[in-house]
Design a protein around this motif. Structure first.
Motif, short mmCIF file in Angstrom:
data_model
loop_
_atom_site.label_atom_id
_atom_site.label_comp_id
_atom_site.label_asym_id
_atom_site.label_seq_id
_atom_site.Cartn_x
_atom_site.Cartn_y
_atom_site.Cartn_z
N PHE A 305 -32.75 20.48 11.03
CA PHE A 305 -32.60 21.30 9.83
C PHE A 305 -33.40 22.58 9.99
O PHE A 305 -34.52 22.58 10.50
N HIS A 306 -32.78 23.70 9.51
CA HIS A 306 -33.38 25.02 9.65
C HIS A 306 -33.17 25.79 8.35
O HIS A 306 -32.38 26.73 8.30
N ARG A 311 -28.00 21.75 12.10
CA ARG A 311 -27.31 21.86 13.38
C ARG A 311 -27.21 20.49 14.03
O ARG A 311 -28.15 19.70 13.99
N VAL A 312 -26.07 20.23 14.66
CA VAL A 312 -25.86 19.04 15.49
C VAL A 312 -25.56 19.55 16.89
O VAL A 312 -24.52 20.16 17.13
N THR A 313 -26.49 19.31 17.81
CA THR A 313 -26.39 19.82 19.18
C THR A 313 -26.25 18.66 20.15
O THR A 313 -27.09 17.76 20.16
N LYS A 314 -25.23 18.69 20.99
CA LYS A 314 -25.06 17.66 22.00
C LYS A 314 -26.12 17.81 23.09
O LYS A 314 -26.37 18.92 23.57
N VAL A 315 -26.71 16.69 23.47
CA VAL A 315 -27.70 16.71 24.54
C VAL A 315 -27.22 15.92 25.76
O VAL A 315 -27.87 15.95 26.81
N ARG A 322 -21.97 23.62 19.61
CA ARG A 322 -22.97 23.72 18.55
C ARG A 322 -22.28 23.58 17.21
O ARG A 322 -21.51 24.45 16.80
N LEU A 323 -22.55 22.48 16.55
CA LEU A 323 -22.00 22.24 15.22
C LEU A 323 -22.99 22.77 14.19
O LEU A 323 -24.12 22.29 14.10
N GLU A 324 -22.56 23.75 13.43
CA GLU A 324 -23.42 24.44 12.48
C GLU A 324 -22.98 24.07 11.06
O GLU A 324 -21.82 24.25 10.70
#
Length: 485
Positions: A305-306, A311-315, A322-324
């Motif tokens: 959270f920002h 954001r949901v970022t694949k690692v 980048r899912l915003e």
């Protein structure tokens, strides 16, 4: 009287100032043949008496502090020193051993280093296991645990074609790197599977040895490791494992890969992963989630959270979209009826998407565009706090997949709490710029998320990772976390 005069050191009791102080004014005048002194003069005489006693080696005034006691750490008994030294960080003990011979001998006691290994690195082995390899806890700390302390934690293996997750932990008398195993038939709520990738261990008083555990046929073979604070690399001679694709995926798919042996050594580089920093105003607890993006097994993503964004970022996986999530653009659920009409849901999201584009263009014209280094670090907005409070108070509404939307996981929650406009950006093959895929971000509960790609009519379910990772830290700052992403 004579005893008092002896203490004051002025001769007979007649001349003793202590006696004069105890006598009244009239008695003093009669004894000396002088008139009684004034009150101020009496105080002067009392001060002089105190100085007389102190200067003559007699008993000091009751108000004088006692002489200081001279006590050294070396005077303490050895059993107390062992307890003190065992509570200090292991990095401070070598310099302490140079202070004196007594400290040097005490710091060779293995009970001190056993406690440091347990408290700093979680080693729970007994001394008998160490004796079988001719090792002491002091040697274990000095030759393995302390030199390799920077390699402990959560790492991402970043190759050209695929990314994997590695957790490096103290495993008994070794340090083991456990690689995430992407299983095809695992549900998002089940724990992740891991298999050993490499290990660092001590044997028979030799220096630490790095062994590669990859390969389906070959036994563990030697590797070379280079450790930095936020990166480390491992190099080994090629055997039966490939560089560009994890062994576990080849086993799961049953593929036979024939690749050109482009280099003699296989060099893999890992970069450290921090957990996202948390804030009391976050909608849910951030962290790692797993979901089925494709038919190749589960993929790990990180929720953070920002401020007014999430954001949901694949690692892990073969790409890094980048899912915003725009937390300021909430989609009203209306008792869940909006999910039953795909056209209505598509229209609502399209209107929000056009509004977001206009806002971004307006910000560019005004010169107030929120860059990633500024806007993403802003604290939670008041409306975001209100959303969190509303999420805790609102009753869940029914959730069903809209007609025509496919999903690789049909075992999804049947109720949800909140929905927001989301935007996924993916760089596809043959395209120079990432494509925009607007959709619906769904907050089911504390441990489940979802996203509907409206253009592709596809739904993905995320479940919170149930594994407990060791030696994993939160990012030291938001800026460090954004740089990591």
């Amino acid at each position: 009287m004579e005893e008092c005069a002896y203490i004051c050191g002025v001769g007979s009791s007649r001349g003793c100032r202590c006696c004069q102080q105890r006598q009244g004014p009239a008695e003093t005048a009669a004894a000396d043949g002088k008139p009684a002194p004034a009150p101020a003069e009496k105080h002067v005489e009392a001060d002089a008496a105190a100085q007389c006693c102190a200067g003559s080696g007699g008993i000091a005034s009751p108000m004088s502090p006692p002489p200081p006691l001279h006590c050294s750490l070396q005077d303490l008994p050895p059993e107390l020193l062992v307890e003190i030294f065992a509570s200090l960080p292991g990095t401070d003990l070598p310099s302490l051993a140079q202070a004196c011979t007594k400290f040097h001998h005490i710091l060779h006691m293995d009970s001190i280093w056993r406690r440091r290994c347990r408290e700093e690195f979680g080693v729970c082995e007994n001394l008998q296991n160490l004796e079988t390899i001719g090792m002491s806890y002091r040697e274990l700390y000095a030759k393995l645990l302390h030199p390799c302390r920077h390699i402990l934690g959560l790492w991402q293996l970043d190759t050209e074609y695929y990314r994997t997750l590695v957790n490096v932990v103290v495993d008994g008398l070794c340090i083991t790197g456990w690689t995430y195993w992407s299983c095809l038939n695992t549900h998002v709520d089940r724990p992740m599977q891991f298999k050993p990738s490499f290990r660092i261990r001590l044997m028979e008083r030799k220096p630490a040895t790095v062994e590669c555990m990859e390969g389906r046929i070959s036994r563990p073979h030697s590797r070379h490791v280079q450790i930095q604070k936020d990166r480390f690399s491992i190099q080994c001679k090629k055997t039966d494992h490939q560089k560009d694709l994890p062994t576990q995926l080849r086993e799961a798919w049953g593929l036979v890969l024939v690749q050109e042996d482009r280099q003699q050594y296989d060099c893999l580089t890992y970069r450290r992963l921090y957990l996202p920093p948390s804030h009391p105003d976050d909608l849910i607890r951030p962290g790692l989630f797993q979901g089925k993006y494709d038919g190749y097994g589960l993929t790990i993503a990180m929720l953070s959270f920002h401020g007014k964004y999430a954001r949901v970022t694949k690692v892990t996986g073969n790409c890094n979209p980048r899912l915003e999530i725009h937390l300021m653009h909430r989609i009203q659920l209306r008792d869940g009826e909006i999910f039953r009409n795909f056209n209505e849901l598509f229209r609502v999201v399209q209107e929000i998407d056009e509004q977001v584009i206009r806002e971004q263009l307006q910000q560019q014209e005004d010169g107030t565009e929120e860059s990633e280094g500024h806007g993403w670090q802003s604290p939670a907005q008041p409306s975001v706090r209100e959303y969190r409070a509303a999420a805790l108070e609102e009753q869940p509404v029914p959730f069903v997949l809209p007609a025509g939307v496919s999903s690789r996981d049909q075992n999804y929650p049947r109720t949800c709490r909140m929905c927001f406009y989301g935007l996924d950006t993916v760089t596809l093959d043959g395209f120079s710029y990432p494509r925009r895929f607007p959709g619906v971000f769904i907050l089911f509960d504390e441990n489940h998320l979802g996203f509907i790609w409206l253009e592709m009519k596809h739904f993905i379910l995320y479940g919170r990772v149930q594994n407990t990772f060791q030696n994993v830290e939160e990012a030291p700052s938001l800026q460090a976390f954004l740089e990591m992403l």
